[in-house]
Structures are given as structure tokens and as C-alpha cells.
Design an enzyme around this catalytic site. Structure first.
Site, PDB file in Angstrom:
ATOM      1  N   ALA A 268       0.870  -1.171   0.000  1.00 37.87           N
ATOM      2  CA  ALA A 268       0.000   0.000   0.000  1.00 37.87           C
ATOM      3  C   ALA A 268       0.910   1.226   0.000  1.00 37.87           C
ATOM      4  O   ALA A 268       2.068   1.148   0.416  1.00 37.87           O
ATOM      5  CB  ALA A 268      -0.892  -0.028   1.234  1.00 37.87           C
TER       6      ALA A 268
ATOM      7  N   GLY B   2       0.670  -4.944   0.999  1.00 34.41           N
ATOM      8  CA  GLY B   2      -0.543  -5.050   0.190  1.00 34.41           C
ATOM      9  C   GLY B   2      -0.327  -5.791  -1.127  1.00 34.41           C
ATOM     10  O   GLY B   2      -1.279  -6.325  -1.702  1.00 34.41           O
TER      11      GLY B   2
ATOM     12  N   GLU C  63      -0.642  -9.347  -0.225  1.00 34.18           N
ATOM     13  CA  GLU C  63      -2.071  -9.568   0.066  1.00 34.18           C
ATOM     14  C   GLU C  63      -2.899  -9.627  -1.215  1.00 34.18           C
ATOM     15  O   GLU C  63      -3.846 -10.407  -1.317  1.00 34.18           O
ATOM     16  CB  GLU C  63      -2.575  -8.458   1.000  1.00 34.18           C
TER      17      GLU C  63
ATOM     18  N   GLU D 203       4.729  -4.915   7.451  1.00 35.78           N
ATOM     19  CA  GLU D 203       3.949  -3.843   8.090  1.00 35.78           C
ATOM     20  C   GLU D 203       4.377  -3.500   9.509  1.00 35.78           C
ATOM     21  O   GLU D 203       4.373  -2.338   9.899  1.00 35.78           O
ATOM     22  CB  GLU D 203       2.445  -4.213   8.101  1.00 35.78           C
TER      23      GLU D 203
END
Ligand code: CO8
Length: 257
Positions: free
Chosen positions: A63, A108, A111, A131
Site C-alpha cells: 500500500a 498489500g 495480500e 507492516e
């Protein structure tokens, strides 16, 4: 038509390329919005979706940290939900989705790959959930899907240490199905997509639904669910077509009904 996504239609296969080269294809809210829109507008002929990243270095480097840096609790929740909702759409699309992971799949990005049905990668790929080193946890359903895919022990190691793993280790723990040299990755993804496209579309869709939904059911309910979907196959023209072709020693022609 999109700023951060390229779409290519190759017969029944759609290739969706995430393209934000300045940030190694990081996911900001505009990319997530475009991804969501692209899923809504997949062509009717699409039987398999391949998701990859632009370039030879990165699938998706996570992200977008510059967008997340200033978020408060409510905004963090909303950003996490935006990504999680799009990824859940990918997971529940009625067609198979292949992640062709062509480099970094971090945060992300990992993911996103895990929301796809099947992951293959290039030999330079790196997977990780870094993260906690940024003061957050995986927010696009990584704590859920990583444990499902590789087991709790390995998921906890990857998430608590934040250390990335290389392609061969990802293969060893079952996070990816196969590793290819970079120039061969997209051909391998296309070949797999074409193999899937040769089969009955509704049967493939039912199989995806069964595998996804049965995972969270108890054994009796899972067996009953498959039984129901198996029966439903016999209401399709393609079951008649497929079995008739086999008995006549012909190649089946499926119509998706
Ligand atoms: N976000 C924003 N920008 C990024 C990101 C990212 N995730 N990753 C890379 N970039 C940018 C860099 O800032 C750099 O920009 P600039 O050229 O302007 O300095 C450019 O991309 C190139 O990156 P590097 O120079 O760092 O390239 P390197 O080859 O040296 O390193 C790495 C590549 C190892 C991938 C490195 O860029 C890196 O560590 N990136 C961050 C990886 C990361 O931590 N990802 C996880 C992010 S958190 C996350 O995904 C949480 C998901 C759930 C969110 C829920 C929200 C509530």
C-alpha cells in the site's frame, strides 16, 4: 482509460497490469478505485483474469506509504476496508484469477497476490509482510489469508519478523505454485489460463465456489455443499456436451450454460 491500470484482452483471458512505476506499483486509493472499477467492467468473454505488475522489478510494493503516513484511526480503517473489499471481490469473482508475480510482492502486494486463486512468480520475486516495521499490521486481509495458505506458524514468522522471502522459499512453503525466469512468466500464466479456458466455464466457477466456501465450513456442511453443487452441474448443457464428447471420442465444445 485508467491512470494506473492497463487492460489487455487476449481472447478469453484478460490481463490486468498495475502500473504506478514511480512507487514500484504501490497501491494508493486511486489505484484501488481503478482496480475495483476494472473488476466491474471485465468483458463478458473473460474466463480467466491474470493480474501482474508493470516492469521487471515489482508486482506491487505494498500500500502507498506516503498516502497512509498521515491517516488517523477512522481514515486508517477506511483505507484498510477499501483494499480489503476490492481483494474480497477478486477472491469471489466467478472466474479464476492468476497472480503473475513479477517482482516485489510486499505488504498489500503480497495480500493482493493471496486474494488471487493461483500464484506463480518470477525468480526475482520477493514476498513479505513488512507492516509491523511501519507500526501497522497487514490491513488488506493478510493476517487471514497468509495463515490459510502457509499455516499459522509460518504466517506468524513472516508477519512478526517482517522479513521478506525469496521465490524459492515462497515455493517451498506453498505461497506460490511455480517459479519461472522473468521472460517466461507471462507465457506460463497465459498457458495456465488457456488450460483453464478449455474446460467447462460453469464447472470451473462451481469448483472455485466450493473450494472457497467449504474451507470455513465444518466437514458435514462442506461435503453437503459440494454435493449440492455437483448435482447442479447436471442441470448444465456443458455436462451433457462434455460427457457426450468423451463417449464419442471428440473434443468437447463448451457453451458456458
Ligand atoms: N509506498 C509508497 N512508495 C513506495 C512504496 C510504497 N509501498 N514502495 C516503494 N516506493 C517508492 C519509494 O519511496 C521510491 O520513491 P522515490 O524514488 O520517490 O524515492 C520508489 O518507490 C523506488 O523505491 P526504492 O528507491 O526504495 O527502491 P529499492 O529498489 O531501493 O527498494 C523496496 C525496493 C525494497 C520494495 C523498497 O521500496 C521498500 O521497502 N518499499 C516499501 C515496502 C513496504 O514496506 N511495503 C508495505 C507497505 S504497508 C502495506 O502494504 C500495508 C497494507 C495494508 C494497508 C492497510 C491500511 C490501513
Amino acid at each position: 482509460m485508467y491512470n494506473y491500470i492497463k487492460i489487455e484482452q487476449k481472447q478469453a483471458v484478460t490481463v490486468l497490469t498495475i502500473s504506478a512505476p514511480k512507487s514500484l506499483n504501490a497501491l494508493n486509493s486511486i489505484v484501488l478505485g481503478e482496480l475495483d472499477d476494472a473488476l466491474t467492467h471485465l468483458t463478458e468473454e473473460t474466463r480467466v483474469l491474470i493480474i501482474t505488475g508493470d516492469g521487471e522489478k515489482s508486482f506491487v510494493a505494498g500500500a502507498d506509504i506516503s498516502e497512509m503516513a498521515g491517516l488517523n484511526e477512522a481514515e486508517g480503517f477506511d483505507f484498510g476496508k477499501k483494499g480489503a473489499d476490492v481483494f474480497r471481490r477478486i477472491e469471489t469473482l466467478p472466474i479464476p484469477v492468476i497472480a503473475a508475480v513479477n517482482g516485489f510482492a510486499l505488504g498489500g502486494g503480497c495480500e493482493l497476490a493471496m486474494a488471487c486463486d493461483i500464484r506463480i512468480c518470477s525468480s526475482n520475486a520477493k514476498f513479505g509482510q513488512p507492516e509491523v516495521g511501519l507500526g501497522i499490521i497487514p490491513g488488506f486481509s493478510g493476517t487471514y489469508r497468509l495463515a490459510k495458505l502457509v499455516g499459522m506458524g509460518m504466517a506468524k514468522q513472516l508477519i512478526y519478523t517482517g522479513k521478506p522471502i525469496k521465490a524459492d522459499e515462497a515455493l517451498r512453503i506453498g505461497l506460490v505454485n511455480a517459479v519461472y525466469e522473468q521472460p517466461e512468466l507471462m507465457d506460463a500464466a497465459m498457458q495456465m489460463a488457456e488450460n483453464i479456458c478449455a474446460n467447462a466455464p460453469l464447472a470451473v466457477a462451481y469448483a472455485k465456489q466450493c473450494i472457497n466456501e467449504e474451507y470455513d465450513l465444518n466437514a458435514d456442511d462442506a461435503v453437503a455443499f459440494e454435493n449440492k453443487m455437483f448435482g447442479r452441474c447436471f442441470a448444465t448443457e456443458d455436462q451433457k456436451n462434455g460427457m457426450k464428447a468423451f463417449l464419442n471420442k471428440e473434443k468437447p465444445q463448451f457453451c458456458g450454460k
